[in-house]
Design a protein around this motif. Structure first.
Motif, PDB file in Angstrom:
ATOM      1  N   GLY A 516       0.825  -1.012  -0.241  1.00 54.02           N
ATOM      2  CA  GLY A 516      -0.025   0.026   0.255  1.00 54.02           C
ATOM      3  C   GLY A 516       0.884   0.775  -0.096  1.00 54.02           C
ATOM      4  O   GLY A 516       0.780   2.454  -0.407  1.00 54.02           O
ATOM      5  N   GLN A 517       1.952   0.874  -0.040  1.00 55.06           N
ATOM      6  CA  GLN A 517       2.891   2.693  -0.473  1.00 55.06           C
ATOM      7  C   GLN A 517       3.412   2.911  -1.807  1.00 55.06           C
ATOM      8  O   GLN A 517       3.574   1.910  -2.753  1.00 55.06           O
ATOM      9  N   ALA A 518       3.191   4.643  -1.874  1.00 57.98           N
ATOM     10  CA  ALA A 518       2.553   4.241  -3.071  1.00 57.98           C
ATOM     11  C   ALA A 518       4.128   4.179  -4.157  1.00 57.98           C
ATOM     12  O   ALA A 518       5.274   4.676  -3.309  1.00 57.98           O
ATOM     13  N   HIS A 519       4.151   3.684  -5.495  1.00 59.39           N
ATOM     14  CA  HIS A 519       5.281   4.009  -6.076  1.00 59.39           C
ATOM     15  C   HIS A 519       5.938   4.761  -6.668  1.00 59.39           C
ATOM     16  O   HIS A 519       5.324   6.534  -6.390  1.00 59.39           O
ATOM     17  N   GLY A 520       7.147   5.519  -5.909  1.00 59.36           N
ATOM     18  CA  GLY A 520       8.093   6.644  -6.232  1.00 59.36           C
ATOM     19  C   GLY A 520       7.805   7.776  -5.091  1.00 59.36           C
ATOM     20  O   GLY A 520       8.518   8.824  -5.171  1.00 59.36           O
ATOM     21  N   CYS A 521       6.850   7.428  -4.275  1.00 61.05           N
ATOM     22  CA  CYS A 521       6.750   8.211  -2.722  1.00 61.05           C
ATOM     23  C   CYS A 521       6.793   7.683  -1.143  1.00 61.05           C
ATOM     24  O   CYS A 521       5.671   6.979  -1.039  1.00 61.05           O
ATOM     25  N   LYS A 522       7.923   7.300  -1.387  1.00 59.61           N
ATOM     26  CA  LYS A 522       8.360   6.634   0.309  1.00 59.61           C
ATOM     27  C   LYS A 522       7.654   6.444   1.151  1.00 59.61           C
ATOM     28  O   LYS A 522       6.868   5.244   2.171  1.00 59.61           O
ATOM     29  N   ASN A 523       7.535   7.530   1.753  1.00 57.29           N
ATOM     30  CA  ASN A 523       6.919   7.680   2.765  1.00 57.29           C
ATOM     31  C   ASN A 523       5.307   8.346   2.846  1.00 57.29           C
ATOM     32  O   ASN A 523       4.464   8.402   3.774  1.00 57.29           O
ATOM     33  N   LEU A 524       4.209   7.736   1.381  1.00 59.48           N
ATOM     34  CA  LEU A 524       3.173   7.899   1.811  1.00 59.48           C
ATOM     35  C   LEU A 524       2.487   6.736   1.607  1.00 59.48           C
ATOM     36  O   LEU A 524       2.914   5.667   0.252  1.00 59.48           O
ATOM     37  N   PHE A 525       1.115   6.046   1.691  1.00 62.71           N
ATOM     38  CA  PHE A 525       0.529   5.274   2.220  1.00 62.71           C
ATOM     39  C   PHE A 525      -0.993   5.280   1.509  1.00 62.71           C
ATOM     40  O   PHE A 525      -1.520   6.263   1.851  1.00 62.71           O
ATOM     41  N   VAL A 526      -1.564   4.115   1.204  1.00 64.55           N
ATOM     42  CA  VAL A 526      -3.034   4.475   1.206  1.00 64.55           C
ATOM     43  C   VAL A 526      -3.465   2.775   2.246  1.00 64.55           C
ATOM     44  O   VAL A 526      -2.870   1.809   1.429  1.00 64.55           O
ATOM     45  N   ALA A 527      -4.467   3.401   2.810  1.00 64.24           N
ATOM     46  CA  ALA A 527      -5.240   1.463   3.384  1.00 64.24           C
ATOM     47  C   ALA A 527      -6.676   2.200   3.801  1.00 64.24           C
ATOM     48  O   ALA A 527      -6.700   1.534   4.448  1.00 64.24           O
ATOM     49  N   ASP A 528      -7.693   2.352   2.372  1.00 59.59           N
ATOM     50  CA  ASP A 528      -9.039   2.092   2.679  1.00 59.59           C
ATOM     51  C   ASP A 528      -8.482   1.182   1.516  1.00 59.59           C
ATOM     52  O   ASP A 528      -7.769   0.136   1.183  1.00 59.59           O
ATOM     53  N   GLY A 529      -9.810   1.209   0.718  1.00 57.04           N
ATOM     54  CA  GLY A 529     -10.274  -0.001   0.027  1.00 57.04           C
ATOM     55  C   GLY A 529      -9.685   0.983  -1.629  1.00 57.04           C
ATOM     56  O   GLY A 529      -9.476  -0.148  -2.448  1.00 57.04           O
ATOM     57  N   GLY A 530      -8.659   1.422  -1.521  1.00 61.50           N
ATOM     58  CA  GLY A 530      -8.515   2.164  -2.659  1.00 61.50           C
ATOM     59  C   GLY A 530      -7.754   0.907  -3.545  1.00 61.50           C
ATOM     60  O   GLY A 530      -7.213   0.700  -4.925  1.00 61.50           O
ATOM     61  N   PRO A 531      -6.579   0.413  -2.892  1.00 57.56           N
ATOM     62  CA  PRO A 531      -5.400  -0.284  -3.489  1.00 57.56           C
ATOM     63  C   PRO A 531      -5.718  -2.023  -3.784  1.00 57.56           C
ATOM     64  O   PRO A 531      -4.707  -2.557  -4.120  1.00 57.56           O
TER      65      PRO A 531
END
Ligand SMILES: Cc1cc2nc3c(=O)[nH]c(=O)nc-3n(C[C@H](O)[C@H](O)[C@H](O)COP(=O)(O)OP(=O)(O)OC[C@H]3O[C@@H](n4cnc5c(N)ncnc54)[C@H](O)[C@@H]3O)c2cc1C
Ligand code: SF4
Length: 564
Positions: A516-531
């Protein structure tokens, strides 16, 4: 725009406090992180704010819906299809609705609590039928987190050893009610698998929470917290650690980045004053609900990422899905004039029917499960609307009252909940012309069902009609035609939107990696149903919770190693 900056730098800033955000706040504060949660909605506490055990006559509206509570005045969830000042738009020809909660705990305040694990096949669908895409992870990667979620939150069910309906760590299920026994008999005769439901409601005390007393009012919020809400089961213990700062009425506008392209924090609007503010954090976790998280990324534009943050692949907003759905209800004469009996139970079904067929023998891919409703639940305002459809129903005065008594509980209904396959014509993007009341660009939706979904829904309709007939009943409505899509519910209306920031190993075709870690932005994550890479024939929230816990533990681990 003048932004009021805050000097403090939090370890983690989480946007949203629903299933995904609530779990991230819980897991990260327990891991020792200093966390701030930005929540666009209002505060809420089940113990004091729930309308549990309120009688209809206690309100002049008798519990009828209001604009901010479309599911009824006593419903726990503040939000709706139409939020004042927060529009979304639809491309011409698109039928789509978007339910958004605006309160601490998000939609977990009134969700159905159907808590199903995805199965091994659900993570590898392309390998099985060539459609859609495989997830970069397998059931085995998520199973330990499902186990932990089961033990932490509590879910009842039965071990059935079905191939794609994994067993969980279950509390005992409640016994079926009278109308459910009728359904079970009919399902057995038609060879439709029918088993105890799996809901996150405590049938035994767990982790300091008391067991359910079967008032059947789960959607109002449970004053004793015997059912799951992120509000009282995740956010409250996170606050008790002393490590969580919860900011309500905080509408996130965008993720900010530093000159090196790392997330530096979140810009938000303090809705109570209209002031623009900024919170700084070492890690940002988006959990504003799948589509809103995509919107936030698309709105996070800078010279480094003109098409939105983490959108080098151009797939933010793509591969979105909702569950397919349709309903059939019928009048069941066997339930008329029944002997009064105890019909208490949880606020939801005690039985359900998982997908039971082999698609190789059918003309559509993927499956659906069947939810059961009806029987003698507590009557509310407007109940049994359409009594004229019952034999001798309608009329006035004494006859009408007698009919209500005779036919009360004699309706049984079925809802299908099936898997949609992502397609290129279904996506969201920023509307170039429309902004919300704070000037934030809104989403424009494009939605298209394909023959896969239409044929699946036709099968649902036929199955439900066969079940009603098998119970000796009469269906209230004619079979919907092909022109009406066989009665398929419009996109978004089943409220299981997923995707938009899907995970994958290839940064060219996905937004986040397997954590759930954004490609190209290591300290950004998505933790809902998006991934989510795909839907399943299951409701999604138990998987959102498990993946959010997995992502949060990864963040805590990487923080120790200096990896985020
Ligand atoms: C009536 C109903 C029944 C359902 N039944 C089931 C079921 O039985 N089983 C199941 O698995 N699922 C069910 N669902 C779906 C389930 O509720 C969702 O899958 C789940 O809540 C999603 O969790 P989330 O954290 O992604 O989003 P949410 O729970 O919606 O939480 C998102 C939070 O983010 C906040 N937010 C949004 N935008 C911003 C912003 N810009 N800034 C700050 N905060 C923001 C919102 O206010 C909200 O509190 C149901 C939903 C509804 C409405
Ligand atoms: S049915 Fe049980 S869990 Fe639901 S509101 Fe009543 S006591 Fe709470």
């Amino acid at each position: 725009m003048r932004i009021q900056p805050q000097q403090r730098v939090y370890d983690v800033c989480i946007v949203g406090s629903g299933a995904g955000g609530g779990m991230a706040a819980y897991a990260l504060t327990k891991a020792g992180a200093e966390v701030i949660v930005l929540e666009a909605g209002r505060p809420w506490d089940n113990a004091t704010d729930s309308a549990m055990l309120t009688w209809p006559y206690e309100s002049p509206r008798r519990g009828s819906s209001t604009r901010e509570r479309p599911f009824g005045e006593f419903d726990a969830c503040i939000g709706g299809w139409d939020l004042p000042g927060e529009p979304f738009t639809r491309a011409p020809g698109t039928e789509f609705s978007w339910w958004r909660a605006r309160m601490v705990g998000g939609r977990t305040n009134h969700w159905g609590r159907i808590s199903l694990r995805f199965g091994p096949y659900d993570f590898k669908r392309r390998s099985r039928d060539g459609l859609g895409d495989d997830w970069p992870i397998a059931y085995e990667d998520v199973a330990p987190y499902y186990d932990k979620v089961d033990r932490l939150i509590g879910v009842f069910g039965s071990k059935e050893n079905l191939p794609n309906e994994p067993n969980g760590v279950f509390l005992p299920p409640p016994r079926p009610r009278c109308h459910e026994l009728l359904v079970k008999q009919a399902a057995d005769r038609l060879r439709v698998t029918c088993i105890p439901s799996r809901l996150s409601i405590l049938t035994r005390p767990l982790n300091g929470r008391v067991a359910c007393h079967y008032c059947g009012q789960c959607n109002r919020g449970c004053k004793v917290n015997a059912n799951f809400t992120a509000t009282n089961v995740l956010i409250a213990p996170a606050l008790a650690t002393g490590k969580l700062t919860l900011v309500t009425n905080a509408m996130a506008r965008e993720v900010t980045v530093d000159p090196g392209g790392r997330a530096s924090g979140v810009a938000y609007v303090d809705k109570t004053t209209g002031t623009d503010r900024h919170v700084r954090a070492k890690v940002v976790v988006l959990a504003a609900s799948a589509l809103e998280s995509a919107r936030l990324l698309l709105n996070s534009r800078s010279s480094l990422s003109p098409n939105g943050l983490a959108n080098v692949s151009g797939t933010v907003g793509k591969y979105i899905t909702d569950t397919t759905g349709t309903d059939v209800a019928g009048f069941i004469p066997k339930m008329v004039d029944h002997v009064p009996h105890n019909h208490d139970g949880v606020g939801g079904m005690h039985l359900y029917m998982p997908w039971w067929l082999d698609n190789k023998t059918l003309d559509f891919p993927r499956g659906y499960h069947i939810e059961v409703w009806g029987g003698t639940h507590l009557p509310g305002y407007g109940f049994m609307g359409g009594i004229h459809r019952y034999p001798s129903g309608g009329g006035y005065g004494k006859q009408l009252k007698d009919d209500y008594r005779r036919y009360y509980g004699a309706t049984i209904g079925f809802s299908g909940r099936g898997e949609m396959i992502p397609n290129d014509d279904t996506y969201c993007e920023l509307d170039p012309r429309t902004v919300d009341q704070w000037g934030i660009p809104v989403l424009r939706f494009h939605w298209k069902w394909t023959d896969h979904e239409y044929k699946q829904v036709k099968h649902m309709q036929e199955t439900f009609r066969a079940l009603v007939a098998e119970m000796g009943g009469e269906v209230f409505s004619p079979m919907p035609t092909a022109e009406r899509g066989y009665g398929i519910a419009a996109g978004g209306t089943i409220i299981h939107e997923l995707g938009g920031t899907r995970m994958g190993d290839d940064p060219k075709t996905s937004v986040t990696n397997r954590w759930g870690q954004a490609h190209g932005c290591k300290n950004l994550f998505v933790a809902d149903g998006g991934p989510f890479v795909s839907q399943a024939d299951k409701n999604p929230t138990w998987t959102i919770l498990a993946l959010s816990m997995r992502t949060s533990e990864y963040i805590a681990d990487q923080a120790k190693k200096g990896g985020v």
